[in-house]
Design an enzyme around this catalytic site. Structure first.
Site, PDB file in Angstrom:
ATOM      1  N   ASP A  16       0.816  -1.207   0.000  1.00 39.75           N
ATOM      2  CA  ASP A  16       0.000   0.000   0.000  1.00 39.75           C
ATOM      3  C   ASP A  16       0.856   1.266   0.000  1.00 39.75           C
ATOM      4  O   ASP A  16       0.663   2.163  -0.834  1.00 39.75           O
ATOM      5  CB  ASP A  16      -0.936   0.011   1.209  1.00 39.75           C
ATOM      6  N   ARG A  96      -0.956   4.511  16.760  1.00 38.16           N
ATOM      7  CA  ARG A  96      -1.187   5.613  15.817  1.00 38.16           C
ATOM      8  C   ARG A  96      -0.793   6.990  16.352  1.00 38.16           C
ATOM      9  O   ARG A  96      -0.238   7.805  15.612  1.00 38.16           O
ATOM     10  CB  ARG A  96      -2.648   5.618  15.351  1.00 38.16           C
ATOM     11  N   ASP A 125      -8.162   3.854  11.218  1.00 32.72           N
ATOM     12  CA  ASP A 125      -6.840   4.468  11.271  1.00 32.72           C
ATOM     13  C   ASP A 125      -6.801   5.844  10.631  1.00 32.72           C
ATOM     14  O   ASP A 125      -6.047   6.721  11.079  1.00 32.72           O
ATOM     15  CB  ASP A 125      -5.808   3.550  10.623  1.00 32.72           C
ATOM     16  N   SER A 179      -4.256  -8.354   4.962  1.00 35.53           N
ATOM     17  CA  SER A 179      -3.730  -7.167   5.621  1.00 35.53           C
ATOM     18  C   SER A 179      -3.236  -7.508   7.019  1.00 35.53           C
ATOM     19  O   SER A 179      -3.952  -8.133   7.804  1.00 35.53           O
ATOM     20  CB  SER A 179      -4.830  -6.093   5.696  1.00 35.53           C
TER      21      SER A 179
END
Length: 400
Positions: A16, A96, A125, A179
């Site tokens: 990605d 994050r 996210d 993923s």
């Protein structure tokens, strides 16, 4: 977005973000700075440097932030015993804010006017990254390619990668992998066969934890030492925060502890199914609650438990840098001043079993709780206590 001259990209080197790097260069005709965080994901990060350099990136940041991650983000969260929807230990969520913090700092260092991330427009996210970035720099521009481009499926993403000669990783079956997000606290796996919540995940999905059925037939006994609510040592050996979590991951993974198959309610509104592995965190949560059970006052503990779901939800939804999270953190940290001592656990086939706890600051009084004769507690005092608490119930019954 106006004219974008330089962008700091949260870059993993995977499919990605490799596509995003090339797309940013083509679409915005801008300079791209890459930031790759070593959060303990267990992967070699030098290939990310080589991939970025091959794409003409001059400023490549690859940083080991494991200690900061555990000491400043994971441990504060575990002081609260935070779990989302009763089971999820927030392994993705808590990483994050740290990544966002460094994105903003690097943007300031390099004079970048924007940051970019690889989160999709369907997930949590994107919210976490952007809320954190805006909280730290209200004027920053954020580019979210998944909300802009026409690469609307994984198939189109792979086609773009092949067209631009971007290497594509393969899983054990020779296909593009599902993923995966990983850090020192956990791994999460989503997509492919896991999208159907009825389909059981195959063993190939699990990366850190052996099947509980295949775990050793003999229990592993350990002790964890705590100081002010944080783990400071294992089996009598003092360790740094990252070392502690690394060791607990090894012990938990070998004993089949910390697997979770979860359908969660995303902040953006939909439900999603994921497979999570949190071996060390599962042990740590069990041990922390055990040491609190003898060192934390009942009223303080119950108040913490009432507020915990809100605290967990704030982290899950991306509000780490919000005033309400900081307010709750101050209260939680105050509660941990005397949470210290040692917990003994037996690790066995998927279970972290508490077998002992001790503390110099223990509130547990054997003299008061004993079934044998004592001289400190008058059992007749309970009669008045019960009558006063029953008074409103009696009056309510008579009125009805």
């Amino acid at each position: 977005m106006g004219d974008i001259k330089k962008v700091v990209l949260a870059y993993s080197g995977g499919l990605d973000t490799s596509v995003i790097l090339k797309w940013l260069q083509e679409t915005y005709n801008c300079e791209v700075v890459t930031f790759t965080a070593d959060l303990g994901q267990g992967e070699e990060l030098e290939p990310a440097r080589k991939k970025a350099a091959a794409c003409g990136v001059k400023d490549i940041y690859i940083e080991d932030v494991r200690e900061e991650f555990v000491s400043d983000f994971v441990f504060p969260m575990f002081r609260a015993n935070a779990v989302y929807e009763g089971v999820y230990l927030l392994g993705t969520s808590i990483a994050r804010p740290l990544i966002s913090k460094r994105l903003i700092e690097i943007a300031e260092e390099t004079g970048a006017d924007a940051v970019a991330h690889g989160a999709t427009g369907k997930g949590n996210d994107q919210v976490r990254f952007e809320l954190s970035c805006y909280a730290l720099n209200p004027d920053i521009k954020v580019i979210a390619p998944w909300r802009e481009w026409d690469l609307t499926s994984r198939t189109k993403l792979i086609d773009f990668a092949e067209k631009h000669q971007i290497p594509i990783a393969k899983d054990k079956r020779g296909e593009a992998p599902f993923s995966v997000d990983a850090n020192l606290l956990h791994t999460s796996s989503e997509g492919k066969e896991m999208e159907d919540p009825w389909v059981a995940p195959g063993e190939h999905v699990y990366q850190r934890i052996v099947s509980p059925m295949a775990a050793p037939d003999e229990a592993t006994e350990i002790t964890i030492e705590f100081k002010k609510g944080d783990a400071v040592g294992i089996n009598g050996q003092k360790m740094s925060p990252a070392e502690i979590l690394t060791k607990l991951n090894e012990l938990g993974g070998a004993n089949g502890i910390g697997r979770l198959d979860l359908v969660e309610g995303r902040f953006v509104g939909m439900k999603s199914r994921g497979i999570y592995e949190t071996p060390g965190g599962t042990i740590l949560l069990t041990a922390h609650r055990a040491i609190e059970s003898i060192t934390l006052d009942r009223g303080a503990m119950h108040l913490k438990d009432e507020l915990m779901p809100k605290y967990a939800e704030l982290i899950y939804n991306g509000f780490w840098f919000s005033p309400e999270r900081e307010m709750l953190q101050a209260m939680i940290d105050k509660s941990q001043e005397h949470v210290e001592g040692t917990v003994r656990l037996s690790l066995y086939k998927g279970n972290a079993i508490v077998t002992g706890r001790e503390s110099a600051k223990s509130l547990y009084s054997l003299e008061h709780v004993t079934f044998e004769e004592d001289s400190v507690y008058d059992q007749r005092d309970a009669e008045g206590f019960i009558k006063l608490n029953a008074l409103r119930l009696k009056l309510l019954n008579k009125q009805r």
